[in-house]
Design an enzyme around this catalytic site. Structure first.
Site, PDB file in Angstrom:
ATOM      1  N   PRO A 165       0.830  -1.191   0.000  1.00  0.00           N
ATOM      2  CA  PRO A 165       0.000   0.000   0.000  1.00  0.00           C
ATOM      3  C   PRO A 165       0.869   1.246   0.000  1.00  0.00           C
ATOM      4  CG  PRO A 165       0.240  -0.800   2.256  1.00  0.00           C
ATOM      5  CD  PRO A 165       1.126  -1.658   1.371  1.00  0.00           C
ATOM      6  N   GLY A 166       0.281   2.350  -0.500  1.00  0.00           N
ATOM      7  CA  GLY A 166       0.983   3.618  -0.504  1.00  0.00           C
ATOM      8  C   GLY A 166      -0.002   4.751  -0.292  1.00  0.00           C
ATOM      9  N   VAL A 167       0.521   5.971  -0.189  1.00  0.00           N
ATOM     10  CA  VAL A 167      -0.339   7.141   0.047  1.00  0.00           C
ATOM     11  C   VAL A 167      -0.413   8.038  -1.183  1.00  0.00           C
ATOM     12  CG1 VAL A 167      -0.083   7.142   2.560  1.00  0.00           C
ATOM     13  CG2 VAL A 167       1.561   8.417   1.155  1.00  0.00           C
ATOM     14  N   GLY A 168       0.235   7.626  -2.269  1.00  0.00           N
ATOM     15  CA  GLY A 168       0.154   8.409  -3.490  1.00  0.00           C
ATOM     16  C   GLY A 168       0.688   7.591  -4.647  1.00  0.00           C
TER      17      GLY A 168
ATOM     18  N   GLY B 274       9.931   7.661   1.061  1.00  0.00           N
ATOM     19  CA  GLY B 274      10.208   6.513   0.206  1.00  0.00           C
ATOM     20  C   GLY B 274       9.373   6.605  -1.050  1.00  0.00           C
ATOM     21  N   CYS B 275       9.462   5.585  -1.913  1.00  0.00           N
ATOM     22  CA  CYS B 275       8.732   5.606  -3.181  1.00  0.00           C
ATOM     23  C   CYS B 275       8.464   4.168  -3.602  1.00  0.00           C
ATOM     24  CB  CYS B 275       9.573   6.318  -4.242  1.00  0.00           C
ATOM     25  SG  CYS B 275       8.820   6.333  -5.879  1.00  0.00           S
TER      26      CYS B 275
ATOM     27  N   HIS C 208       5.962  15.106  -4.152  1.00  0.00           N
ATOM     28  CA  HIS C 208       6.555  13.837  -4.595  1.00  0.00           C
ATOM     29  C   HIS C 208       5.865  13.326  -5.864  1.00  0.00           C
ATOM     30  CE1 HIS C 208       8.291   9.701  -3.602  1.00  0.00           C
ATOM     31  NE2 HIS C 208       7.411   9.444  -4.547  1.00  0.00           N
ATOM     32  N   GLU C 209       4.529  13.334  -5.856  1.00  0.00           N
ATOM     33  CA  GLU C 209       3.783  12.763  -6.998  1.00  0.00           C
ATOM     34  C   GLU C 209       3.895  13.644  -8.242  1.00  0.00           C
ATOM     35  OE1 GLU C 209       3.118   9.814  -6.656  1.00  0.00           O
ATOM     36  OE2 GLU C 209       3.125   9.731  -4.460  1.00  0.00           O
TER      37      GLU C 209
ATOM     38  N   HIS D 165       6.986  13.134 -10.113  1.00  0.00           N
ATOM     39  CA  HIS D 165       6.971  11.959 -11.007  1.00  0.00           C
ATOM     40  C   HIS D 165       6.518  12.351 -12.416  1.00  0.00           C
ATOM     41  CE1 HIS D 165       8.059   8.461  -8.676  1.00  0.00           C
ATOM     42  NE2 HIS D 165       7.172   8.693  -7.728  1.00  0.00           N
TER      43      HIS D 165
HETATM   44 ZN    ZN Z   1       7.211   7.866  -5.858  1.00  0.00          ZN
END
Ligand code: ZN
Length: 180
Positions: free
Chosen positions: A46-49, A110-111, A153-154, A157
């Site tokens: 899972p992630g937040v973005g 992190g990513c 962060h997003e 990308h």
């Molecule tokens: Zn990322």
């Protein structure tokens, strides 16, 4: 909707400038399906973005969501320091970021495309994002703290930038596996 494979560093799609979503694509089944897959993939990670290039689609679309369960590994004090506050699922098309003020804050980040690593990254504390909803409505959000970090962060990308380009290189670390 389906979980898609997350592409990792080394894949050229993560280094391209993603293309604007055209007016003709707004509100289409294809765009709804893309965003649905991005949400499923983000939640499954899972992630937040998540940004579309992370599933190999070079379009300017991001999704983000931070629920109380995602931050339960942090103490109350750590959450306060990070200004980590929950927010509902958000999808933004063609987001444009404006930094507010000069304040920067540094925390570990992190990513999903650089699995198992983290590093300290300085980010603007407060930003305003403007863009479109998936149906083409105007969207804007003034955010500070952790949501502002996720947005930076997003949206990075979408310009082919990964946090490792901005990190304090001497803090680059293998993530400790954590419960939950
Ligand atoms: Zn990322």
């Amino acid at each position: 909707m389906a979980e898609r494979k997350i592409v990792v560093v080394g894949n050229p799609v993560l280094r391209e400038r993603a293309t604007e979503v055209t007016p003709a694509m707004l509100g289409t089944e294809a765009l709804h399906a893309l965003i649905g897959d991005m949400v499923d993939t983000m939640r499954g990670a899972p992630g937040v973005g998540l940004a579309a290039p992370q599933i190999g689609v070079s379009l300017r679309v991001i999704v983000l969501e931070d629920q109380p369960g995602s931050m339960s590994y942090l103490t109350e004090e750590e959450r306060r320091a990070r200004e980590r506050v929950p927010f509902a699922l958000t999808a933004i098309v063609n987001p444009v970021l404006r930094f507010i003020g000069e304040d920067k804050v540094t925390f570990a980040e992190g990513c999903l495309s650089v699995p198992d690593y983290a590093a300290q990254v300085a980010r603007f504390r407060e930003v305003e994002v403007s863009g479109l909803t998936e149906d083409g409505g105007a969207y804007s959000w003034r955010a500070s703290g952790w949501p502002a970090r996720i947005l930076q962060h997003e949206i990075d990308h979408l310009d082919g930038t990964i946090y490792v380009d901005r990190m304090d290189t001497r803090t680059f670390s293998v993530l400790e596996p954590r419960e939950g």
